[in-house]
Write an enzyme that holds these catalytic residues in place. Structure first.
Site, PDB file in Angstrom:
ATOM      1  CG  ASP A 206       8.224 -17.210  10.958  1.00 26.58           C
ATOM      2  OD1 ASP A 206       9.415 -17.522  11.132  1.00 26.58           O
ATOM      3  OD2 ASP A 206       7.828 -16.535   9.997  1.00 26.58           O
TER       4      ASP A 206
ATOM      5  CE  LYS B  91      12.195 -17.545   1.903  1.00 25.54           C
ATOM      6  NZ  LYS B  91      12.443 -16.164   2.343  1.00 25.54           N
TER       7      LYS B  91
ATOM      8  CE  LYS C  50      11.716 -17.678   7.557  1.00 22.68           C
ATOM      9  NZ  LYS C  50      12.271 -16.425   6.995  1.00 22.68           N
TER      10      LYS C  50
END
Length: 655
Positions: free
Chosen positions: A38, A106, A294
């Site tokens: 990330d 998600k 996230k």
């Protein structure tokens, strides 16, 4: 940063993320932590926005995914794009503005499209595939997804998108039954859906969770999902905001990962109005109507005890942090990989007694998030190899520092190479475990792959070793002899050529029709450059293959003398219909074939069919132990199904 340096950094980050994506999605073998990925992704996106430099394969603009060659390729009706990601809830709020929206999980599995005809009958299932444009046809596999209806009350064609997943309970159940446990439910779901053995799909409880109704469309997406609920689909769990001011926070609190029985890796915030969503358009990477939040991983403090160093097949020493046991997500954790020297330095790992903060990536893989600074510093990086005692050195590998042993004859390197060579996807020598290889290395019997094929010289000595006996030695030597009949792709993969993985080995073998002599000819006269046209074969692999060839050319030829190479071409040319309309089940060990997959391929090449379980529709059970009391033998006898040996099967072909 000067322009030229920005361009170089963009290229470097793109390559790093691409390699990490392949390792993560295709091989389920991460080479960096989610956090590190990330961070690199965010850095790349920032540089691209500032500089306007975007490479053709940038992961911020193109969705990653991979086609399985054995499955039919199908074009999607519209590109399957990703969602823009953030870890900042304020960015989510700015994106949502005053629009009507909803929040959903998600899901962390394999993205899948399913289609129904005007009669409400299921007709097709397609994976996301390469770049979200071409997917893999998994229609037959989808018929075994437990919660996917095959018939629905709908009088017009329907197309849905969702995630193929397995629950944590199912993941744990399956891992208790397989010899090599899966690392994460995502890998289990993807591997199961792509398998060609439908019995495996049937025996595993895959689930399909719908997150989008592609067609027909409703004015509001939530209406579409609610309609699907009524048709019998399992749709993604979702949350509608009660307040404009605190809606995001309320949904985050209500949608924690522990509230979902399936693996999830964040939340999706989606605009509800269909026409508005279309008007916002999309980039080549994501649609502008949704954004993913996230989660920050929970970290737990513990104390570092020491750093353990283990060696891989290429001689790289990998550090692993060993710390005081700590419970995370219901299990005890006491080890986490530090990956390489660069990661150790970046984290600031310096001494035993240091406080380290540990988390579980995707609630499965232990990782170190950070460490508390400490005044003392001890020698955690060994200057001598823990295996052979010879000097080590730090070298650069893809912009990371790694520790290697300088001794070319280090037994640790040899153990890694030989263990890889005999593995299932390489030479597939059953019974030659890592412990056995290590024992034989220490006895001086093994110094190369070729020495494996001369272990029969030590047969008598083997039989008197502790833990060995006449039968076990004979079984091992028979397994070695069986492996002499191999294929070019297995042979190439067994050599541990840096950067040459299983897929590349298969592509190279296929490009020369699995002909060893043709491969030798291409390498001799044209070098690895000949294979550049193959997908995934670039400068790094070409350089590595050429270097290995130059150094080990004579060794390759000498080792090849130990084998008889099979070719796919010869199998295909022998295809007949001798076994047409005959169905077989294979169980137990095989003697004449390299493995059961080879026997299965021969049956199918002669027009027969192989299934995984015994039923009244089966014609023969192949088992060399005809008197076995196994469940398959018992069932075959109860149904009066003939049980035949390999010899009897071969006689059937030759008559």
């Amino acid at each position: 940063m000067e322009g030229i340096n920005i361009a170089e950094r963009v290229r470097e980050l793109t390559n790093q993320l691409h390699k990490a994506s392949i390792a993560y999605y295709k091989y389920d073998n991460p080479i960096m932590t989610d956090k590190h990925y990330d961070e690199l992704y965010d850095e790349l996106e920032k540089l691209e926005n500032e500089s306007g430099i975007v490479l053709s394969d940038s992961p911020t603009h193109y969705v990653q995914g991979y086609i399985i060659d054995e499955l039919k390729k199908v074009k999607h009706t519209k590109p399957m794009l990703s969602a823009k990601k953030t870890k900042d809830s304020n960015e989510i709020k700015a994106f949502l503005k005053d629009y009507d929206w909803y929040c959903s999980y998600k899901m962390d599995g394999l993205t899948l499209v399913v289609r129904y005809n005007e009669n409400g009958e299921f007709v097709q299932g397609i994976t996301r595939g390469t770049n979200g444009i071409i997917g893999e046809d998994v229609t037959e596999q989808c018929r075994f997804i437990k919660n996917l209806p095959m018939k629905i009350p709908c009088s017009q064609p329907l197309e849905l998108r969702g995630e193929c997943v397995v629950s944590y309970d199912e993941f744990n159940r399956i891992n208790k039954e397989v010899s090599e446990p899966f690392k994460h439910p995502r890998g289990l779901a993807g591997g199961t859906l792509r398998t060609l053995d439908l019995n495996i799909v049937r025996d595993r409880n895959l689930a399909f969770i719908v997150f989008e109704l592609v067609s027909p469309t409703f004015t509001h997406k939530l209406e579409g999902l609610e309609a699907l609920d009524k048709m019998g689909f399992e749709t993604v769990q979702r949350c509608k905001p009660k307040s404009k001011e605190t809606g995001v926070e309320d949904c985050v609190e209500a949608m924690q990962p522990e509230f979902c029985k399936y693996p999830v890796d964040g939340l999706i915030f989606e605009l509800d109005n269909t026409e508005l969503s279309k008007s916002l358009g999309a980039t080549s990477h994501h649609e502008n109507c949704r954004m993913a939040l996230k989660w920050q991983d929970d970290t737990y403090p513990t104390t570092l005890k020491y750093v353990d160093w283990t060696m891989g097949k290429f001689g790289t020493l990998t550090p692993t942090a060993v710390f005081e046991p700590i419970e995370i997500d219901g299990s005890i954790v006491e080890r986490a990989s530090l990956h390489n020297i660069s990661v150790m330095k970046d984290l600031g790992v310096k001494s035993s007694g240091q406080t380290v903060y540990v988390y579980k990536s995707n609630m499965i893989i232990p990782q170190i998030d950070s460490v508390e600074p400490i005044n003392k510093e001890e020698k955690l990086i060994p200057n001598k190899c823990p295996i052979c005692g010879q000097p080590t050195k730090i070298v650069k590998d893809n912009n990371s520092e790694v520790l290697v042993c300088t001794n070319d004859n280090c037994n640790g390197k040899l153990l890694g190479k030989l263990s890889h060579a005999v593995s299932r996807d390489a030479l597939n020598i059953d019974g030659l475990s890592e412990a056995t290889i290590e024992k034989f290395i220490n006895l001086g019997w093994l110094n190369s792959i070729q020495d494996i094929y001369h272990l029969f010289d030590h047969e008598n000595e083997m039989k008197v070793l502790e833990g060995f006996g006449k039968k076990s030695v004979e079984k091992l030597l028979n397994s070695i002899e069986k492996s002499r009949k191999t294929s070019l792709e297995r042979f190439l993969y067994s050599l541990s050529i840096p950067l040459l993985g299983k897929s590349a080995s298969m592509m190279i073998a296929d490009s020369v029709d699995y002909d060893f002599n043709a491969f030798i000819s291409k390498m001799t006269f044209k070098g690895a450059e000949y294979f550049r046209y193959l997908p995934g074969v670039g400068d790094a692999l070409i350089t590595s293959l050429n270097a290995y060839w130059k150094k080990h050319y004579s060794d390759i030829l000498q080792l090849a003398n130990e084998f008889t190479f099979e070719t796919q071409k010869s199998i295909m040319s022998e295809t007949t219909n001798e076994l047409e309309n005959k169905t077989f089940v294979i169980t137990g060990s095989v003697n004449h074939y390299q493995n059961r997959d080879a026997l299965k391929a021969d049956i199918e090449a002669h027009g027969g069919k192989v299934v995984g379980s015994v039923s009244s529709k089966v014609n023969y059970l192949i088992n060399n132990d005809i008197n076995s009391t196994s469940s398959k033998n018992k069932k075959a006898k109860s149904l009066n199904i003939p049980i035949i040996s390999e010899d009897q099967f071969l006689s059937m072909l030759n008559n």
